[in-house]
Motif scaffolding. Structure first.
Motif, PDB file in Angstrom:
ATOM      1  N   LEU A  94     -18.676 -18.470   1.825  1.00  0.00           N
ATOM      2  CA  LEU A  94     -19.233 -18.512   3.178  1.00  0.00           C
ATOM      3  C   LEU A  94     -20.452 -19.429   3.232  1.00  0.00           C
ATOM      4  O   LEU A  94     -20.604 -20.225   4.158  1.00  0.00           O
ATOM      5  CB  LEU A  94     -19.642 -17.103   3.609  1.00  0.00           C
ATOM      6  CG  LEU A  94     -18.731 -16.426   4.618  1.00  0.00           C
ATOM      7  CD1 LEU A  94     -19.081 -14.967   4.745  1.00  0.00           C
ATOM      8  CD2 LEU A  94     -18.786 -17.099   5.934  1.00  0.00           C
ATOM      9  N   ALA A  95     -21.313 -19.337   2.217  1.00  0.00           N
ATOM     10  CA  ALA A  95     -22.509 -20.181   2.162  1.00  0.00           C
ATOM     11  C   ALA A  95     -22.117 -21.647   1.999  1.00  0.00           C
ATOM     12  O   ALA A  95     -22.713 -22.536   2.616  1.00  0.00           O
ATOM     13  CB  ALA A  95     -23.414 -19.739   1.018  1.00  0.00           C
ATOM     14  N   VAL A  96     -21.100 -21.906   1.172  1.00  0.00           N
ATOM     15  CA  VAL A  96     -20.628 -23.282   0.976  1.00  0.00           C
ATOM     16  C   VAL A  96     -20.079 -23.827   2.287  1.00  0.00           C
ATOM     17  O   VAL A  96     -20.355 -24.980   2.666  1.00  0.00           O
ATOM     18  CB  VAL A  96     -19.558 -23.335  -0.136  1.00  0.00           C
ATOM     19  CG1 VAL A  96     -18.987 -24.739  -0.276  1.00  0.00           C
ATOM     20  CG2 VAL A  96     -20.126 -22.869  -1.461  1.00  0.00           C
ATOM     21  N   PHE A  97     -19.315 -23.012   3.016  1.00  0.00           N
ATOM     22  CA  PHE A  97     -18.729 -23.458   4.281  1.00  0.00           C
ATOM     23  C   PHE A  97     -19.805 -23.744   5.324  1.00  0.00           C
ATOM     24  O   PHE A  97     -19.726 -24.733   6.064  1.00  0.00           O
ATOM     25  CB  PHE A  97     -17.722 -22.433   4.804  1.00  0.00           C
ATOM     26  CG  PHE A  97     -17.115 -22.807   6.123  1.00  0.00           C
ATOM     27  CD1 PHE A  97     -16.421 -24.003   6.263  1.00  0.00           C
ATOM     28  CD2 PHE A  97     -17.242 -21.986   7.227  1.00  0.00           C
ATOM     29  CE1 PHE A  97     -15.858 -24.370   7.478  1.00  0.00           C
ATOM     30  CE2 PHE A  97     -16.692 -22.340   8.448  1.00  0.00           C
ATOM     31  CZ  PHE A  97     -15.998 -23.539   8.573  1.00  0.00           C
ATOM     32  N   VAL A  98     -20.842 -22.896   5.384  1.00  0.00           N
ATOM     33  CA  VAL A  98     -21.933 -23.121   6.339  1.00  0.00           C
ATOM     34  C   VAL A  98     -22.646 -24.436   6.013  1.00  0.00           C
ATOM     35  O   VAL A  98     -22.979 -25.219   6.916  1.00  0.00           O
ATOM     36  CB  VAL A  98     -22.915 -21.926   6.341  1.00  0.00           C
ATOM     37  CG1 VAL A  98     -24.189 -22.265   7.081  1.00  0.00           C
ATOM     38  CG2 VAL A  98     -22.261 -20.705   6.976  1.00  0.00           C
ATOM     39  N   ASP A  99     -22.863 -24.720   4.716  1.00  0.00           N
ATOM     40  CA  ASP A  99     -23.469 -25.999   4.318  1.00  0.00           C
ATOM     41  C   ASP A  99     -22.588 -27.164   4.743  1.00  0.00           C
ATOM     42  O   ASP A  99     -23.081 -28.201   5.198  1.00  0.00           O
ATOM     43  CB  ASP A  99     -23.692 -26.046   2.801  1.00  0.00           C
ATOM     44  CG  ASP A  99     -24.799 -25.104   2.354  1.00  0.00           C
ATOM     45  OD1 ASP A  99     -25.559 -24.634   3.222  1.00  0.00           O
ATOM     46  OD2 ASP A  99     -24.893 -24.850   1.137  1.00  0.00           O
ATOM     47  N   ALA A 100     -21.269 -27.014   4.584  1.00  0.00           N
ATOM     48  CA  ALA A 100     -20.342 -28.083   4.951  1.00  0.00           C
ATOM     49  C   ALA A 100     -20.399 -28.351   6.456  1.00  0.00           C
ATOM     50  O   ALA A 100     -20.379 -29.515   6.885  1.00  0.00           O
ATOM     51  CB  ALA A 100     -18.924 -27.716   4.527  1.00  0.00           C
ATOM     52  N   VAL A 101     -20.476 -27.294   7.260  1.00  0.00           N
ATOM     53  CA  VAL A 101     -20.531 -27.469   8.714  1.00  0.00           C
ATOM     54  C   VAL A 101     -21.842 -28.151   9.112  1.00  0.00           C
ATOM     55  O   VAL A 101     -21.866 -29.015   9.998  1.00  0.00           O
ATOM     56  CB  VAL A 101     -20.363 -26.116   9.435  1.00  0.00           C
ATOM     57  CG1 VAL A 101     -20.667 -26.237  10.921  1.00  0.00           C
ATOM     58  CG2 VAL A 101     -18.952 -25.594   9.242  1.00  0.00           C
ATOM     59  N   GLN A 102     -22.935 -27.807   8.424  1.00  0.00           N
ATOM     60  CA  GLN A 102     -24.216 -28.450   8.718  1.00  0.00           C
ATOM     61  C   GLN A 102     -24.166 -29.941   8.426  1.00  0.00           C
ATOM     62  O   GLN A 102     -24.707 -30.758   9.176  1.00  0.00           O
ATOM     63  CB  GLN A 102     -25.331 -27.828   7.882  1.00  0.00           C
ATOM     64  CG  GLN A 102     -25.786 -26.482   8.356  1.00  0.00           C
ATOM     65  CD  GLN A 102     -26.938 -26.000   7.516  1.00  0.00           C
ATOM     66  OE1 GLN A 102     -28.071 -26.401   7.743  1.00  0.00           O
ATOM     67  NE2 GLN A 102     -26.648 -25.157   6.547  1.00  0.00           N
ATOM     68  N   ASN A 103     -23.523 -30.305   7.302  1.00  0.00           N
ATOM     69  CA  ASN A 103     -23.492 -31.711   6.889  1.00  0.00           C
ATOM     70  C   ASN A 103     -22.425 -32.519   7.619  1.00  0.00           C
ATOM     71  O   ASN A 103     -22.514 -33.745   7.672  1.00  0.00           O
ATOM     72  CB  ASN A 103     -23.232 -31.816   5.380  1.00  0.00           C
ATOM     73  CG  ASN A 103     -24.356 -31.230   4.564  1.00  0.00           C
ATOM     74  OD1 ASN A 103     -25.469 -31.088   5.047  1.00  0.00           O
ATOM     75  ND2 ASN A 103     -24.068 -30.888   3.327  1.00  0.00           N
ATOM     76  N   GLY A 104     -21.397 -31.858   8.163  1.00  0.00           N
ATOM     77  CA  GLY A 104     -20.223 -32.563   8.658  1.00  0.00           C
ATOM     78  C   GLY A 104     -20.308 -33.112  10.062  1.00  0.00           C
ATOM     79  O   GLY A 104     -19.538 -34.001  10.413  1.00  0.00           O
ATOM     80  N   GLY A 105     -21.215 -32.615  10.886  1.00  0.00           N
ATOM     81  CA  GLY A 105     -21.262 -33.055  12.284  1.00  0.00           C
ATOM     82  C   GLY A 105     -22.167 -34.254  12.484  1.00  0.00           C
ATOM     83  O   GLY A 105     -23.287 -34.276  11.985  1.00  0.00           O
ATOM     84  N   PRO A 106     -21.715 -35.266  13.218  1.00  0.00           N
ATOM     85  CA  PRO A 106     -22.558 -36.442  13.465  1.00  0.00           C
ATOM     86  C   PRO A 106     -23.744 -36.109  14.366  1.00  0.00           C
ATOM     87  O   PRO A 106     -23.629 -35.284  15.267  1.00  0.00           O
ATOM     88  CB  PRO A 106     -21.611 -37.422  14.142  1.00  0.00           C
ATOM     89  CG  PRO A 106     -20.510 -36.600  14.685  1.00  0.00           C
ATOM     90  CD  PRO A 106     -20.403 -35.390  13.824  1.00  0.00           C
ATOM     91  N   ARG A 107     -24.880 -36.744  14.103  1.00  0.00           N
ATOM     92  CA  ARG A 107     -26.084 -36.485  14.890  1.00  0.00           C
ATOM     93  C   ARG A 107     -26.212 -37.422  16.083  1.00  0.00           C
ATOM     94  O   ARG A 107     -26.948 -37.157  17.019  1.00  0.00           O
ATOM     95  CB  ARG A 107     -27.324 -36.636  14.000  1.00  0.00           C
ATOM     96  CG  ARG A 107     -27.428 -35.563  12.957  1.00  0.00           C
ATOM     97  CD  ARG A 107     -28.616 -35.811  12.036  1.00  0.00           C
ATOM     98  NE  ARG A 107     -28.685 -34.765  11.023  1.00  0.00           N
ATOM     99  CZ  ARG A 107     -27.987 -34.769   9.907  1.00  0.00           C
ATOM    100  NH1 ARG A 107     -27.147 -35.748   9.656  1.00  0.00           N
ATOM    101  NH2 ARG A 107     -28.094 -33.785   9.037  1.00  0.00           N
ATOM    102  N   GLU A 108     -25.509 -38.566  15.999  1.00  0.00           N
ATOM    103  CA  GLU A 108     -25.594 -39.562  17.064  1.00  0.00           C
ATOM    104  C   GLU A 108     -24.196 -40.108  17.334  1.00  0.00           C
ATOM    105  O   GLU A 108     -23.405 -40.274  16.417  1.00  0.00           O
ATOM    106  CB  GLU A 108     -26.525 -40.696  16.616  1.00  0.00           C
ATOM    107  CG  GLU A 108     -26.973 -41.606  17.716  1.00  0.00           C
ATOM    108  CD  GLU A 108     -27.957 -42.658  17.218  1.00  0.00           C
ATOM    109  OE1 GLU A 108     -28.648 -43.235  18.077  1.00  0.00           O
ATOM    110  OE2 GLU A 108     -28.021 -42.913  16.009  1.00  0.00           O
TER     111      GLU A 108
END
Length: 189
Positions: A94-108
């Motif tokens: 679950l922690a790994v998946f949350v990290d992946a979602v944080q890193n995976g979305g573009p900011r711009e």
């Protein structure tokens, strides 16, 4: 009363997401045994932010015609994926998946501005809700494309994609797509 564990194995007691803007949209404080609540999260605008993040992953796997509506199959895939993530990393999946979602979305991102004849692209910031939505979609799309016509199962491909995305690895197709989106946005400033 005992603690509710995902798939009777994984604890929901993980740290809050580091990115403060995403904390309201990555729902990890609604524990459930399996990611199948039969909740109606699309009835009202923004209600899907209340949907548990693992259930959103499960729902995102049910795409592309032949997989539509097969939620129990998607739950089974997520269960196997989390087993593989634990075996490869030794961390709570679950922690790994949350990290992946944080890193995976573009900011711009870039959007079209102007009417019919004089349309041009303009760089814009991405809302936190869209960042989470796009991260989940890109993770599933990358896993689906690497599993298609391959000897590897979808669970193995999804586990690899989540791990690579959580570690900011250049092997992740999700991160490649994110960087491509951000690069086009920078060129449109």
């Amino acid at each position: 009363m005992s603690e509710i564990l995902l798939f009777d194995k994984w604890s929901f007691d993980i740290p809050e997401p580091e990115d403060k803007s995403l904390r309201d949209y990555i729902m990890i404080n609604k524990p459930q045994y399996i990611p199948h609540s039969a909740g109606r999260y699309n009835v009202k605008r923004f209600r899907k932010a209340q949907c548990p993040i693992v259930e959103r992953l499960t729902n995102a796997l049910m795409m592309h015609g032949r997989n539509t509506g097969k939620k129990l199959l998607a739950v089974k895939i997520v269960k196997h994926t989390f087993e593989i993530i634990y075996l490869l990393t030794g961390r709570n999946p679950l922690a790994v998946f949350v990290d992946a979602v944080q890193n995976g979305g573009p900011r711009e991102d870039s959007t079209r501005v102007g009417s019919a004849g004089t349309a041009r692209r303009q760089a814009v910031d991405v809302s936190p809700m869209r960042r989470v939505n796009q991260a989940i979609y890109l993770i599933c799309a990358g896993a689906r494309s690497s599993a298609f016509r391959s000897i590897r199962t979808i669970s193995e491909c999804l586990a690899d994609e989540i791990i690579h995305c959580a570690e900011d690895s250049p092997n992740s197709s999700c991160l490649k797509k994110k960087l491509e989106i951000e690069r086009t946005a920078v060129s449109c400033r």
